[in-house]
Design a protein around this motif. Structure first.
Motif, PDB file in Angstrom:
ATOM      1  N   LEU A   1      41.056  42.086  30.930  1.00  0.00           N
ATOM      2  CA  LEU A   1      39.629  42.118  31.252  1.00  0.00           C
ATOM      3  C   LEU A   1      39.238  43.427  31.926  1.00  0.00           C
ATOM      4  O   LEU A   1      38.188  44.011  31.611  1.00  0.00           O
ATOM      5  CB  LEU A   1      39.276  40.937  32.152  1.00  0.00           C
ATOM      6  CG  LEU A   1      39.300  39.554  31.498  1.00  0.00           C
ATOM      7  CD1 LEU A   1      39.065  38.466  32.534  1.00  0.00           C
ATOM      8  CD2 LEU A   1      38.248  39.453  30.383  1.00  0.00           C
ATOM      9  N   VAL A   2      40.079  43.894  32.844  1.00  0.00           N
ATOM     10  CA  VAL A   2      39.760  45.133  33.556  1.00  0.00           C
ATOM     11  C   VAL A   2      39.785  46.327  32.606  1.00  0.00           C
ATOM     12  O   VAL A   2      38.939  47.227  32.698  1.00  0.00           O
ATOM     13  CB  VAL A   2      40.740  45.340  34.731  1.00  0.00           C
ATOM     14  CG1 VAL A   2      40.563  46.720  35.344  1.00  0.00           C
ATOM     15  CG2 VAL A   2      40.523  44.265  35.782  1.00  0.00           C
ATOM     16  N   ILE A   3      40.734  46.331  31.666  1.00  0.00           N
ATOM     17  CA  ILE A   3      40.823  47.445  30.726  1.00  0.00           C
ATOM     18  C   ILE A   3      39.679  47.403  29.716  1.00  0.00           C
ATOM     19  O   ILE A   3      39.078  48.437  29.370  1.00  0.00           O
ATOM     20  CB  ILE A   3      42.183  47.420  29.997  1.00  0.00           C
ATOM     21  CG1 ILE A   3      43.320  47.708  30.986  1.00  0.00           C
ATOM     22  CG2 ILE A   3      42.212  48.436  28.866  1.00  0.00           C
ATOM     23  CD1 ILE A   3      43.256  49.063  31.640  1.00  0.00           C
TER      24      ILE A   3
ATOM     25  N   PRO B   1      35.765  47.139  32.275  1.00  0.00           N
ATOM     26  CA  PRO B   1      36.101  47.538  33.651  1.00  0.00           C
ATOM     27  C   PRO B   1      34.975  47.300  34.645  1.00  0.00           C
ATOM     28  O   PRO B   1      35.205  46.730  35.717  1.00  0.00           O
ATOM     29  CB  PRO B   1      36.440  49.023  33.518  1.00  0.00           C
ATOM     30  CG  PRO B   1      35.775  49.460  32.260  1.00  0.00           C
ATOM     31  CD  PRO B   1      35.777  48.282  31.357  1.00  0.00           C
ATOM     32  N   PHE B   2      33.767  47.713  34.312  1.00  0.00           N
ATOM     33  CA  PHE B   2      32.690  47.621  35.293  1.00  0.00           C
ATOM     34  C   PHE B   2      32.132  46.210  35.383  1.00  0.00           C
ATOM     35  O   PHE B   2      31.676  45.791  36.450  1.00  0.00           O
ATOM     36  CB  PHE B   2      31.604  48.632  34.943  1.00  0.00           C
ATOM     37  CG  PHE B   2      32.110  50.050  34.944  1.00  0.00           C
ATOM     38  CD1 PHE B   2      32.646  50.608  36.097  1.00  0.00           C
ATOM     39  CD2 PHE B   2      32.094  50.815  33.789  1.00  0.00           C
ATOM     40  CE1 PHE B   2      33.138  51.905  36.095  1.00  0.00           C
ATOM     41  CE2 PHE B   2      32.582  52.098  33.779  1.00  0.00           C
ATOM     42  CZ  PHE B   2      33.104  52.653  34.938  1.00  0.00           C
ATOM     43  N   GLU B   3      32.174  45.456  34.271  1.00  0.00           N
ATOM     44  CA  GLU B   3      31.811  44.040  34.363  1.00  0.00           C
ATOM     45  C   GLU B   3      32.786  43.307  35.279  1.00  0.00           C
ATOM     46  O   GLU B   3      32.378  42.491  36.121  1.00  0.00           O
ATOM     47  CB  GLU B   3      31.823  43.390  32.977  1.00  0.00           C
ATOM     48  CG  GLU B   3      30.716  43.848  32.046  1.00  0.00           C
ATOM     49  CD  GLU B   3      31.110  45.071  31.229  1.00  0.00           C
ATOM     50  OE1 GLU B   3      30.421  45.370  30.248  1.00  0.00           O
ATOM     51  OE2 GLU B   3      32.112  45.728  31.603  1.00  0.00           O
ATOM     52  N   ALA B   4      34.079  43.623  35.130  1.00  0.00           N
ATOM     53  CA  ALA B   4      35.092  42.964  35.957  1.00  0.00           C
ATOM     54  C   ALA B   4      34.936  43.357  37.425  1.00  0.00           C
ATOM     55  O   ALA B   4      35.028  42.498  38.319  1.00  0.00           O
ATOM     56  CB  ALA B   4      36.490  43.324  35.456  1.00  0.00           C
ATOM     57  N   MET B   5      34.689  44.638  37.701  1.00  0.00           N
ATOM     58  CA  MET B   5      34.568  45.063  39.088  1.00  0.00           C
ATOM     59  C   MET B   5      33.304  44.493  39.729  1.00  0.00           C
ATOM     60  O   MET B   5      33.318  44.141  40.923  1.00  0.00           O
ATOM     61  CB  MET B   5      34.550  46.590  39.177  1.00  0.00           C
ATOM     62  CG  MET B   5      35.846  47.248  38.719  1.00  0.00           C
ATOM     63  SD  MET B   5      37.335  46.510  39.447  1.00  0.00           S
ATOM     64  CE  MET B   5      37.003  46.679  41.186  1.00  0.00           C
TER      65      MET B   5
ATOM     66  N   PHE C   1      52.129  35.007  35.397  1.00  0.00           N
ATOM     67  CA  PHE C   1      52.230  36.057  34.378  1.00  0.00           C
ATOM     68  C   PHE C   1      51.000  36.059  33.477  1.00  0.00           C
ATOM     69  O   PHE C   1      50.440  37.127  33.163  1.00  0.00           O
ATOM     70  CB  PHE C   1      53.495  35.851  33.543  1.00  0.00           C
ATOM     71  CG  PHE C   1      54.763  36.219  34.260  1.00  0.00           C
ATOM     72  CD1 PHE C   1      54.749  37.034  35.378  1.00  0.00           C
ATOM     73  CD2 PHE C   1      55.993  35.745  33.813  1.00  0.00           C
ATOM     74  CE1 PHE C   1      55.908  37.377  36.036  1.00  0.00           C
ATOM     75  CE2 PHE C   1      57.167  36.079  34.464  1.00  0.00           C
ATOM     76  CZ  PHE C   1      57.126  36.897  35.584  1.00  0.00           C
ATOM     77  N   LEU C   2      50.570  34.882  33.040  1.00  0.00           N
ATOM     78  CA  LEU C   2      49.419  34.792  32.145  1.00  0.00           C
ATOM     79  C   LEU C   2      48.145  35.263  32.837  1.00  0.00           C
ATOM     80  O   LEU C   2      47.326  35.969  32.230  1.00  0.00           O
ATOM     81  CB  LEU C   2      49.259  33.348  31.656  1.00  0.00           C
ATOM     82  CG  LEU C   2      50.373  32.819  30.739  1.00  0.00           C
ATOM     83  CD1 LEU C   2      50.135  31.355  30.397  1.00  0.00           C
ATOM     84  CD2 LEU C   2      50.471  33.660  29.470  1.00  0.00           C
ATOM     85  N   VAL C   3      47.971  34.882  34.097  1.00  0.00           N
ATOM     86  CA  VAL C   3      46.778  35.314  34.836  1.00  0.00           C
ATOM     87  C   VAL C   3      46.755  36.825  34.981  1.00  0.00           C
ATOM     88  O   VAL C   3      45.708  37.474  34.816  1.00  0.00           O
ATOM     89  CB  VAL C   3      46.729  34.621  36.204  1.00  0.00           C
ATOM     90  CG1 VAL C   3      45.649  35.241  37.090  1.00  0.00           C
ATOM     91  CG2 VAL C   3      46.469  33.120  36.035  1.00  0.00           C
ATOM     92  N   VAL C   4      47.909  37.420  35.276  1.00  0.00           N
ATOM     93  CA  VAL C   4      47.978  38.878  35.425  1.00  0.00           C
ATOM     94  C   VAL C   4      47.642  39.575  34.113  1.00  0.00           C
ATOM     95  O   VAL C   4      46.890  40.556  34.077  1.00  0.00           O
ATOM     96  CB  VAL C   4      49.371  39.289  35.929  1.00  0.00           C
ATOM     97  CG1 VAL C   4      49.541  40.803  35.865  1.00  0.00           C
ATOM     98  CG2 VAL C   4      49.592  38.801  37.353  1.00  0.00           C
ATOM     99  N   VAL C   5      48.183  39.056  33.006  1.00  0.00           N
ATOM    100  CA  VAL C   5      47.921  39.676  31.698  1.00  0.00           C
ATOM    101  C   VAL C   5      46.443  39.566  31.345  1.00  0.00           C
ATOM    102  O   VAL C   5      45.818  40.536  30.894  1.00  0.00           O
ATOM    103  CB  VAL C   5      48.799  39.015  30.615  1.00  0.00           C
ATOM    104  CG1 VAL C   5      48.378  39.489  29.233  1.00  0.00           C
ATOM    105  CG2 VAL C   5      50.269  39.351  30.857  1.00  0.00           C
TER     106      VAL C   5
END
Length: 279
Positions: free
Chosen positions: A228-230, A233-237, A219-223
């Motif tokens: 991070l993606v929100i 976004p482009f740094e994460a991708m 759960f923590l990893v998903v959150v």
């Protein structure tokens, strides 16, 4: 002339057909697939308008929906041949045509015919990869453990990693004349990985059973990942794309290791033929 076109006279014994209602569990996965297809087509329109950021986001969201529809179908027991064919057609548009046209509108058009040829190669590579994937589904002799691996880079991963130059451009990297040939070679390399026979980890068997002590960490990893993606976004991708490309050799090495183990087990379990007495 009247005999050539006789009037239609319905048979009095024919009963009107009664179509049975289709369960919603059969429709829900296809609705997700169609939503992803709408995003892919919208991404093409946004690329033509020069709005590359929302176009890229649309393809990324379509990739996320592509990872959901199959699992939803299996969860609801709503898999069907129609859904499988629809999913393949949507994947070709979302991960073959849309990224190719986005990349062409972004920078490959500056290379004239050569850039268009590379865009064609990328789209056709996705088509061939999906056709091979569908053909392998009907192989009854495929071992169960091989379901953990794809043959070649999967279509969503190929689309996401193929748009890495766009992520870097959004982060401020200027692709001037020197960068265009680099992008061309990179896109061509991704297309070759898509149609290659390099085994890549699929993760399809994940999520069936989760250890109880790992539920909260997951759960923590998903959150954290969602945040991070929100937020970036482009740094994460860009990070995800680079990490995926770096991890390809490790997945191939693991596949070869398991293949050798399977061959060793087969050899050990094979019956040994003893020569007949007096031979």
């Amino acid at each position: 002339m009247d005999d050539l076109f006789p009037p239609f006279a319905p048979d009095a014994n024919d009963r009107p057909r009664r179509f049975r209602p289709v369960p919603f569990r059969m429709i829900a996965p296809n609705m997700i697939t169609l939503l992803a297809l709408c995003l892919g087509l919208t991404a093409i329109r946004l690329a033509f308008e020069g709005r590359f950021e929302p176009a890229v986001i649309a393809v990324i969201v379509a990739a996320g929906l592509d990872g959901i529809d199959g699992r939803v179908a299996r969860l609801l027991k709503g898999t069907s041949r129609f859904g499988a064919e629809l999913d393949s057609l949507a994947d070709f548009v979302n991960f073959g045509c849309a990224p190719a046209l986005i990349l062409y509108s972004f920078t490959l058009h500056n290379l004239k015919s050569v850039g268009w040829i590379v865009a064609l190669v990328f789209a056709i590579a996705m088509c061939l990869r999906l056709a091979r994937f569908n053909a392998m589904l009907d192989d009854p002799n495929r071992p169960e453990w091989k379901k953990d691996y794809f043959v070649g880079m999967p279509a969503p991963a190929g689309a996401i990693t193929g748009m890495l130059p766009l992520y870097l451009h959004f982060l401020g990297l200027d692709f001037s004349a020197w960068g265009r040939p680099v992008i061309l070679v990179y896109v061509l390399a991704i297309a070759l990985l898509v149609v290659s026979t390099v085994p890549t980890f699929s993760g399809k068997t994940w999520g069936k059973r989760v250890p109880r002590d790992l539920v909260v960490p997951i759960f923590l990893v998903v959150v954290v990942g969602f945040g991070l993606v929100i937020s970036f976004p482009f740094e994460a991708m860009a990070a995800v794309s680079l990490a995926y490309l770096v991890g390809l050799p490790f997945g191939a090495a693991q596949y070869r290791k398991r293949l050798k183990q399977e061959a060793a087990r087969t050899t050990a379990s094979a019956p040994v033929e003893h020569p007949a007495p007096g031979a």
